[in-house]
Design a protein around this motif. Structure first.
Motif, PDB file in Angstrom:
ATOM      1  N   ILE A  14       0.838  -1.197   0.000  1.00  0.00           N
ATOM      2  CA  ILE A  14       0.000   0.000   0.000  1.00  0.00           C
ATOM      3  C   ILE A  14       0.875   1.250   0.000  1.00  0.00           C
ATOM      4  N   GLU A  15       0.438   2.249  -0.709  1.00  0.00           N
ATOM      5  CA  GLU A  15       1.096   3.561  -0.762  1.00  0.00           C
ATOM      6  C   GLU A  15       0.099   4.610  -0.275  1.00  0.00           C
ATOM      7  N   PRO A  16       0.591   5.759   0.194  1.00  0.00           N
ATOM      8  CA  PRO A  16      -0.335   6.793   0.685  1.00  0.00           C
ATOM      9  C   PRO A  16      -1.414   7.185  -0.327  1.00  0.00           C
ATOM     10  N   GLU A  17      -1.063   7.195  -1.606  1.00  0.00           N
ATOM     11  CA  GLU A  17      -2.053   7.602  -2.615  1.00  0.00           C
ATOM     12  C   GLU A  17      -3.147   6.565  -2.834  1.00  0.00           C
ATOM     13  N   ASP A  18      -3.044   5.417  -2.189  1.00  0.00           N
ATOM     14  CA  ASP A  18      -4.086   4.395  -2.285  1.00  0.00           C
ATOM     15  C   ASP A  18      -5.266   4.676  -1.367  1.00  0.00           C
ATOM     16  N   TYR A  19      -5.246   5.825  -0.700  1.00  0.00           N
ATOM     17  CA  TYR A  19      -6.353   6.179   0.196  1.00  0.00           C
ATOM     18  C   TYR A  19      -7.691   6.143  -0.543  1.00  0.00           C
ATOM     19  N   ASP A  20      -7.659   6.444  -1.846  1.00  0.00           N
ATOM     20  CA  ASP A  20      -8.905   6.490  -2.610  1.00  0.00           C
ATOM     21  C   ASP A  20      -9.623   5.141  -2.628  1.00  0.00           C
ATOM     22  N   LEU A  21      -8.863   4.039  -2.575  1.00  0.00           N
ATOM     23  CA  LEU A  21      -9.467   2.708  -2.551  1.00  0.00           C
ATOM     24  C   LEU A  21     -10.238   2.491  -1.247  1.00  0.00           C
ATOM     25  N   PHE A  22      -9.656   2.921  -0.114  1.00  0.00           N
ATOM     26  CA  PHE A  22     -10.351   2.819   1.176  1.00  0.00           C
ATOM     27  C   PHE A  22     -11.578   3.718   1.189  1.00  0.00           C
ATOM     28  N   PHE A  23     -11.382   4.945   0.749  1.00  0.00           N
ATOM     29  CA  PHE A  23     -12.489   5.902   0.761  1.00  0.00           C
ATOM     30  C   PHE A  23     -13.658   5.368  -0.063  1.00  0.00           C
ATOM     31  N   GLU A  24     -13.356   4.871  -1.247  1.00  0.00           N
ATOM     32  CA  GLU A  24     -14.387   4.332  -2.139  1.00  0.00           C
ATOM     33  C   GLU A  24     -15.077   3.115  -1.514  1.00  0.00           C
ATOM     34  N   ALA A  25     -14.291   2.211  -0.927  1.00  0.00           N
ATOM     35  CA  ALA A  25     -14.860   0.990  -0.336  1.00  0.00           C
ATOM     36  C   ALA A  25     -15.764   1.318   0.845  1.00  0.00           C
ATOM     37  N   LEU A  26     -15.402   2.330   1.611  1.00  0.00           N
ATOM     38  CA  LEU A  26     -16.205   2.669   2.782  1.00  0.00           C
ATOM     39  C   LEU A  26     -17.431   3.511   2.431  1.00  0.00           C
ATOM     40  N   GLN A  27     -17.598   3.853   1.194  1.00  0.00           N
ATOM     41  CA  GLN A  27     -18.805   4.521   0.734  1.00  0.00           C
ATOM     42  C   GLN A  27     -19.764   3.527   0.087  1.00  0.00           C
ATOM     43  N   ASP A  28     -19.255   2.333  -0.214  1.00  0.00           N
ATOM     44  CA  ASP A  28     -20.015   1.352  -0.984  1.00  0.00           C
ATOM     45  C   ASP A  28     -20.535   0.246  -0.067  1.00  0.00           C
ATOM     46  N   ALA A  29     -21.833   0.263   0.211  1.00  0.00           N
ATOM     47  CA  ALA A  29     -22.435  -0.734   1.103  1.00  0.00           C
ATOM     48  C   ALA A  29     -22.330  -2.141   0.531  1.00  0.00           C
ATOM     49  N   THR A  30     -22.284  -2.265  -0.789  1.00  0.00           N
ATOM     50  CA  THR A  30     -22.157  -3.588  -1.405  1.00  0.00           C
ATOM     51  C   THR A  30     -20.840  -4.227  -1.012  1.00  0.00           C
ATOM     52  N   ILE A  31     -19.749  -3.466  -1.039  1.00  0.00           N
ATOM     53  CA  ILE A  31     -18.442  -3.985  -0.626  1.00  0.00           C
ATOM     54  C   ILE A  31     -18.441  -4.257   0.870  1.00  0.00           C
ATOM     55  N   GLN A  32     -18.947  -3.317   1.653  1.00  0.00           N
ATOM     56  CA  GLN A  32     -18.884  -3.427   3.108  1.00  0.00           C
ATOM     57  C   GLN A  32     -19.617  -4.649   3.651  1.00  0.00           C
ATOM     58  N   LYS A  33     -20.773  -4.937   3.131  1.00  0.00           N
ATOM     59  CA  LYS A  33     -21.550  -6.036   3.727  1.00  0.00           C
ATOM     60  C   LYS A  33     -20.903  -7.391   3.476  1.00  0.00           C
ATOM     61  N   TYR A  34     -20.023  -7.486   2.481  1.00  0.00           N
ATOM     62  CA  TYR A  34     -19.309  -8.737   2.262  1.00  0.00           C
ATOM     63  C   TYR A  34     -18.029  -8.806   3.089  1.00  0.00           C
ATOM     64  N   GLU A  35     -17.552  -7.690   3.555  1.00  0.00           N
ATOM     65  CA  GLU A  35     -16.348  -7.642   4.377  1.00  0.00           C
ATOM     66  C   GLU A  35     -16.669  -7.894   5.845  1.00  0.00           C
ATOM     67  N   SER A  36     -17.573  -7.141   6.407  1.00  0.00           N
ATOM     68  CA  SER A  36     -17.925  -7.352   7.813  1.00  0.00           C
ATOM     69  C   SER A  36     -19.296  -6.770   8.116  1.00  0.00           C
ATOM     70  N   ASP A  37     -19.437  -5.476   7.957  1.00  0.00           N
ATOM     71  CA  ASP A  37     -20.718  -4.846   8.260  1.00  0.00           C
ATOM     72  C   ASP A  37     -20.759  -3.467   7.605  1.00  0.00           C
ATOM     73  N   ILE A  38     -21.931  -2.889   7.611  1.00  0.00           N
ATOM     74  CA  ILE A  38     -22.097  -1.549   7.057  1.00  0.00           C
ATOM     75  C   ILE A  38     -21.575  -0.552   8.092  1.00  0.00           C
ATOM     76  N   ARG A  39     -20.647   0.287   7.671  1.00  0.00           N
ATOM     77  CA  ARG A  39     -20.013   1.227   8.592  1.00  0.00           C
ATOM     78  C   ARG A  39     -20.358   2.665   8.232  1.00  0.00           C
ATOM     79  N   ILE A  40     -20.147   3.513   9.187  1.00  0.00           N
ATOM     80  CA  ILE A  40     -20.290   4.950   8.944  1.00  0.00           C
ATOM     81  C   ILE A  40     -19.190   5.358   7.977  1.00  0.00           C
ATOM     82  N   PRO A  41     -19.485   6.206   6.987  1.00  0.00           N
ATOM     83  CA  PRO A  41     -18.468   6.589   6.016  1.00  0.00           C
ATOM     84  C   PRO A  41     -17.237   7.217   6.683  1.00  0.00           C
ATOM     85  N   MET A  42     -16.082   6.953   6.094  1.00  0.00           N
ATOM     86  CA  MET A  42     -14.823   7.528   6.547  1.00  0.00           C
ATOM     87  C   MET A  42     -14.530   8.747   5.666  1.00  0.00           C
ATOM     88  N   SER A  43     -14.047   9.816   6.258  1.00  0.00           N
ATOM     89  CA  SER A  43     -13.715  11.008   5.477  1.00  0.00           C
ATOM     90  C   SER A  43     -12.485  10.758   4.609  1.00  0.00           C
TER      91      SER A  43
END
Length: 184
Positions: A14-43
């Motif tokens: 991982i590199e610092p510029e990969d933050y966009d992948l985390f940000f995108e994943a934490l906005q997408d409930a489809t990804i989140q529900k397969y990982e663990s649970d629906i979370r509050i969005p991360m800034s």
């Protein structure tokens, strides 16, 4: 030869510029529900801090975040192998593939590379996985890779107003190497 490169994908740190992948994943409930649970969005700022902190951990990290990139250098997902018992030699791995890149063999190839690394380079003896019953793609992946169903935890996840079971899988180093022999 790059150990971390397969036919379709490469795993990289991982590199610092990969933050966009985390940000995108934490906005997408489809990804989140397969990982663990629906979370509050991360800034975006928190995502940047997270990616930066993970990138600074280096090689001594028992739970690295690996970015999965395809041959066109698109960030298609992320894998997080984790050592669960160093003394015995047990590990696990979480993973997600962005929806637009799913069903192309990327998860299979990424997990195969990770299994080969932990079994053949790190001398680990057991891989454990747990998958929610509604995650049919991950359940199929576990079966395709050759993991055995070892059990079921009933009603361990709550998503979309309903409880679901968690299916427990396992693969030993002997089973992994036996599969490789048969594949030749």
């Amino acid at each position: 030869m790059n150990f971390w490169k397969g036919e379709k994908i490469t795993l990289r740190a991982i590199e610092p510029e990969d933050y966009d992948l985390f940000f995108e994943a934490l906005q997408d409930a489809t990804i989140q529900k397969y990982e663990s649970d629906i979370r509050i969005p991360m800034s975006q700022n928190a995502s940047k801090d997270f990616a930066l902190n993970q990138s600074l951990k280096g090689n001594d990290n028992d739970s690295p975040f690996l970015i999965i990139v395809d041959n066109d250098n698109n960030k298609v997902g992320m894998a997080t192998p984790s050592i669960t018992d160093r003394r015995v030699g047990v590990f696990t791995c979480g993973m997600f593939i962005k929806p637009e890149y799913q069903h192309k063999g990327y998860a299979y190839e990424a997990l195969s590379i990770i299994l080969r690394y932990y079994f053949d380079q790190m001398r680990f003896c057991k891989f454990n996985a747990s998958v929610y019953e509604y995650n049919t793609s991950s359940n199929k992946l576990c079966e395709k890779i050759g993991l055995a169903v070892e059990g079921r935890r009933r009603k361990t996840v709550f998503v979309d107003g309903k409880f679901y079971d968690e299916i427990l899988y396992g693969l030993t180093d002997d089973e992994f190497h036996q599969q490789i022999q048969y594949a030749k």
